[in-house]
Design an enzyme around this catalytic site. Structure first.
Site, PDB file in Angstrom:
ATOM      1  N   ARG A   1       0.840  -1.194   0.000  1.00  0.00           N
ATOM      2  CA  ARG A   1       0.000   0.000   0.000  1.00  0.00           C
ATOM      3  C   ARG A   1       0.878   1.248   0.000  1.00  0.00           C
ATOM      4  O   ARG A   1       1.967   1.276   0.597  1.00  0.00           O
ATOM      5  CB  ARG A   1      -0.874  -0.027   1.258  1.00  0.00           C
ATOM      6  CG  ARG A   1      -1.880   1.114   1.401  1.00  0.00           C
ATOM      7  CD  ARG A   1      -3.006   0.933   0.434  1.00  0.00           C
ATOM      8  NE  ARG A   1      -4.181   1.721   0.835  1.00  0.00           N
ATOM      9  CZ  ARG A   1      -5.004   2.277  -0.037  1.00  0.00           C
ATOM     10  NH1 ARG A   1      -4.782   2.176  -1.332  1.00  0.00           N
ATOM     11  NH2 ARG A   1      -6.072   2.933   0.375  1.00  0.00           N
TER      12      ARG A   1
ATOM     13  N   THR B   1     -10.041   0.077  -8.683  1.00  0.00           N
ATOM     14  CA  THR B   1      -8.959  -0.841  -8.410  1.00  0.00           C
ATOM     15  C   THR B   1      -8.996  -1.889  -9.513  1.00  0.00           C
ATOM     16  O   THR B   1      -9.842  -1.847 -10.395  1.00  0.00           O
ATOM     17  CB  THR B   1      -9.196  -1.512  -7.053  1.00  0.00           C
ATOM     18  OG1 THR B   1     -10.525  -2.014  -7.048  1.00  0.00           O
ATOM     19  CG2 THR B   1      -9.045  -0.518  -5.927  1.00  0.00           C
TER      20      THR B   1
ATOM     21  N   LEU C   1      -4.840   2.545  -8.279  1.00  0.00           N
ATOM     22  CA  LEU C   1      -4.432   3.946  -8.247  1.00  0.00           C
ATOM     23  C   LEU C   1      -5.450   4.770  -7.465  1.00  0.00           C
ATOM     24  O   LEU C   1      -5.321   5.973  -7.342  1.00  0.00           O
ATOM     25  CB  LEU C   1      -4.334   4.510  -9.672  1.00  0.00           C
ATOM     26  CG  LEU C   1      -3.170   4.017 -10.536  1.00  0.00           C
ATOM     27  CD1 LEU C   1      -3.389   4.397 -11.987  1.00  0.00           C
ATOM     28  CD2 LEU C   1      -1.844   4.570 -10.036  1.00  0.00           C
ATOM     29  N   ASN C   2      -6.487   4.127  -6.968  1.00  0.00           N
ATOM     30  CA  ASN C   2      -7.649   4.681  -6.286  1.00  0.00           C
ATOM     31  C   ASN C   2      -8.709   5.048  -7.320  1.00  0.00           C
ATOM     32  O   ASN C   2      -9.420   4.179  -7.795  1.00  0.00           O
ATOM     33  CB  ASN C   2      -7.310   5.860  -5.375  1.00  0.00           C
ATOM     34  CG  ASN C   2      -8.449   6.146  -4.394  1.00  0.00           C
ATOM     35  OD1 ASN C   2      -9.207   5.246  -4.033  1.00  0.00           O
ATOM     36  ND2 ASN C   2      -8.579   7.380  -3.961  1.00  0.00           N
TER      37      ASN C   2
ATOM     38  N   ASP D   1      -7.903   8.424   0.409  1.00  0.00           N
ATOM     39  CA  ASP D   1      -8.376   7.314   1.230  1.00  0.00           C
ATOM     40  C   ASP D   1      -8.137   7.552   2.721  1.00  0.00           C
ATOM     41  O   ASP D   1      -8.619   6.780   3.553  1.00  0.00           O
ATOM     42  CB  ASP D   1      -7.711   6.001   0.802  1.00  0.00           C
ATOM     43  CG  ASP D   1      -8.508   5.299  -0.284  1.00  0.00           C
ATOM     44  OD1 ASP D   1      -9.574   5.812  -0.669  1.00  0.00           O
ATOM     45  OD2 ASP D   1      -8.069   4.231  -0.746  1.00  0.00           O
TER      46      ASP D   1
ATOM     47  N   SER E   1      -7.913   0.973   3.381  1.00  0.00           N
ATOM     48  CA  SER E   1      -8.360   0.477   2.077  1.00  0.00           C
ATOM     49  C   SER E   1      -9.525  -0.476   2.251  1.00  0.00           C
ATOM     50  O   SER E   1      -9.701  -1.085   3.310  1.00  0.00           O
ATOM     51  CB  SER E   1      -7.207  -0.262   1.376  1.00  0.00           C
ATOM     52  OG  SER E   1      -7.681  -0.946   0.236  1.00  0.00           O
ATOM     53  N   SER E   2     -10.314  -0.616   1.187  1.00  0.00           N
ATOM     54  CA  SER E   2     -11.387  -1.623   1.149  1.00  0.00           C
ATOM     55  C   SER E   2     -10.981  -2.870   0.363  1.00  0.00           C
ATOM     56  O   SER E   2     -11.787  -3.793   0.230  1.00  0.00           O
ATOM     57  CB  SER E   2     -12.645  -1.016   0.510  1.00  0.00           C
ATOM     58  OG  SER E   2     -13.170   0.018   1.301  1.00  0.00           O
TER      59      SER E   2
ATOM     60  N   GLY F   1     -13.636  -1.797  -7.137  1.00  0.00           N
ATOM     61  CA  GLY F   1     -14.892  -1.119  -6.888  1.00  0.00           C
ATOM     62  C   GLY F   1     -14.926  -0.236  -5.664  1.00  0.00           C
ATOM     63  O   GLY F   1     -16.010   0.031  -5.133  1.00  0.00           O
ATOM     64  N   GLY F   2     -13.762   0.246  -5.177  1.00  0.00           N
ATOM     65  CA  GLY F   2     -13.780   1.154  -4.040  1.00  0.00           C
ATOM     66  C   GLY F   2     -14.487   0.550  -2.847  1.00  0.00           C
ATOM     67  O   GLY F   2     -14.230  -0.590  -2.450  1.00  0.00           O
TER      68      GLY F   2
END
Length: 563
Positions: free
Chosen positions: A97, A372, A391-392, A414, A443-444, A464-465
């Site tokens: 990360r 993502t 890359l977000n 984030d 992060s998710s 998918g965030g």
């Protein structure tokens, strides 16, 4: 009355039947499988396996190939998480990360009045965290790689230098981002600017090829030192960013112990903090154990209502308790305590929804973009790798490093840029995820592996965030509770709730007419996902006869390849 009628028509529209086949079987192979977001990347990974490489070798080659052919999320300027399971059952997890630069400050995205400056953490140079991808791939290779490093990077060099044909979706995304590429790049990236891209057009990325050659020849030093690092820092100075040469030199990926839990017949292996995905997924699956989802059926009123209510409670916990464990004492054991998890459903009613304003984060006992991309790999020996990288946002910060040809992330968004203020995905954060120098943002991402009866069973993850966690959760249940094949489980319509805002996001066709209407009568606010679907997943299922089934998401250009 008129508003209720309009809303009812929206619900009925969302309820329209999906044309995705829930019984569809994906590609089935005897020995090895690679599922990624792009056919060319899948082919690269499968070729590495054919040449005798293992799952980690293939993952490294795929990571660099995606940086070329899938630039909106594949990357060398971002970061990610890897979960792996060796053939002998040993497991590991790699955290690569991004980190906040040393010059980052808690209130760096606030104005003098203490209000969030719009887009400052999302677009432009100040949005970028210190990239971790190259360091992560180097460390994965040092520990588990079997093929020479240069052979794993070379396929990406060739793709970038010779060029590759754009898919229709990728051409459309480049067209949509053109103005941002101009606005946020002091040196215009001429290699990617064009009045209009079309499917089949060849995209050549010579600057990126040169950067990949340096990484191929020098490994870590090819990115964090020398010309590439100098180009990155020069880009920061041009655009007001804060990543320094010292930040790059100090970056290290971290090996972590995966989270594991036995849930009925399955052992679930997932990513620990600073990912929230593993904890949230295990909480959701633990809650689901107490309810007869298999008898209730897929996306019935009872099943969907239970899952939505569980998601509300789990995302409330996420907002308060999760962050970088190096900076915040995340109560992992307490959050995963079965009695605590089950206590979170006190007050749950099968008859009506619970207002999110009445749900707060729990108090566990002391011992914490949607763009993502995910890829899943199983090699002929039975080693498995689940990797989510990002890359977000789509194309990250929109900033290309001039002369180096790669995009920088916007992962600083984030963090909780202001406690209680939602990020670009609407996620609320608090003190645990506040900005601090050197800290890794929450992060998710939820790369996950399942065992059944001690044997490899499933490799799964998604993009998918904030919807990644619920996407993985629903796909696992689709297979384990509802008996879908891997491809059907990925195809199936999805829905999502994240506590705040208090609504159910649903794909068109994600819920049938009866389920949608009855959820509405229970009090759930259902809103349509405007486009693109919820999440994009890549899964592999080990069939009873030992063969492998790939599940590639029809929501994108995803593809499975193997032999």
């Amino acid at each position: 009355m008129r508003k209720r009628l309009i809303y009812l028509l929206i619900v009925i529209g969302i309820a329209g039947c999906t044309d995705r086949d829930l019984d569809e079987r994906g590609l089935v192979t005897d020995q090895a499988m690679v599922v990624t977001a792009h056919p060319l990347a899948s082919a690269v990974g499968a070729d590495i396996l054919r040449r005798g490489g293992n799952a980690v070798d293939a993952a490294i080659a795929v990571q660099f190939a995606l940086a070329v052919v899938y630039p909106d999320a594949g990357n060398i300027g971002g970061g990610g998480f890897m979960v792996l399971r060796q053939q002998d059952g040993t497991v590991d997890a790699l955290d690569y990360r991004e980190r906040a630069p040393a010059a980052a400050t808690r209130n760096m995205y606030l104005n003098e009045e203490g209000e969030v400056v719009e887009n400052l953490s999302l677009k432009g140079h100040l949005a970028a965290g210190v990239p971790g991808t190259v360091a992560g791939m180097v460390q994965a290779h040092e520990k588990y790689g079997s093929m020479p490093w240069h052979e794993l990077v070379q396929p990406a060099v060739v793709l970038a230098a010779k060029g590759f044909p754009l898919t229709e979706k990728e051409a459309q995304k480049l067209n949509e981002q053109r103005l941002d590429f101009i606005r946020y790049n002091p040196v215009r990236p001429g290699f990617i600017l064009r009045d209009h891209w079309r499917a089949g057009d060849t995209l050549r990325l010579q600057d990126l090829a040169n950067t990949l050659e340096r990484i191929r020849d020098r490994g870590r030093a090819g990115f964090y030192e020398g010309p590439t690092a100098e180009l990155l820092v020069a880009e920061m100075q041009r655009g007001g960013g804060i990543i320094s040469m010292a930040d790059l030199a100090a970056y290290e990926a971290v090996w972590r112990e995966p989270l594991t839990a036995q849930l009925e017949d399955y052992r679930v292996i997932s990513m620990p903090p600073p990912s929230s995905g593993g904890i949230a997924l295990l909480q959701l699956l633990t809650i689901s154990e107490d309810y007869p989802l298999d008898a209730w059926g897929w996306n019935t009123v009872a099943s969907a209502h239970l899952m939505i209510e569980a998601e509300k409670r789990v995302y409330a916990d996420r907002a308060k308790h999760l962050g970088d464990p190096a900076y915040y004492d995340v109560p992992v054991e307490a959050l995963l305590d079965r009695s605590y998890i089950k206590s979170r459903m006190e007050g749950f009613s099968l008859e009506e929804e619970t207002d999110s304003d009445l749900i707060s984060a729990g108090v566990p006992a002391p011992a914490e973009s949607p763009h993502t991309t995910h890829y899943s790999i199983v090699d002929p020996a039975g080693n498995a790798v689940s990797v989510t990288t990002t890359l977000n946002s789509s194309f990250g910060s929109k900033v290309f490093v001039a002369g180096a040809g790669f995009l920088l992330n916007n992962e600083m968004d984030d963090f909780s840029v202001k406690p209680g203020y939602p990020n670009s995905y609407g996620l609320i954060g608090g003190e645990a995820n506040a900005i601090a120098p050197g800290k890794r943002m929450l992060s998710s991402m939820t790369p996950t592996i399942l065992e059944k009866d001690g044997q490899l069973y499933m490799v799964i993850g998604a993009m998918g965030g904030s919807t990644i966690i619920t996407t993985v959760y629903q796909i696992i249940l689709n297979v384990t509770e509802h008996g879908f094949p891997m491809q059907g489980a990925v195809n199936a319509g999805r829905f999502h709730h994240q506590w705040k805002p208090d609504w159910v996001l649903s794909e068109w066709g994600g819920l049938g007419p009866r389920t949608s209407l009855e959820l509405w009568w229970k009090g759930h606010k259902i809103v349509p996902k405007p486009s693109g679907g919820i999440g994009r997943a890549a899964g592999i299922l080990v069939l009873p006869d030992g063969r492998l089934e790939g599940g590639a998401d029809p929501r994108g250009d995803d593809a499975a390849a193997g032999f």
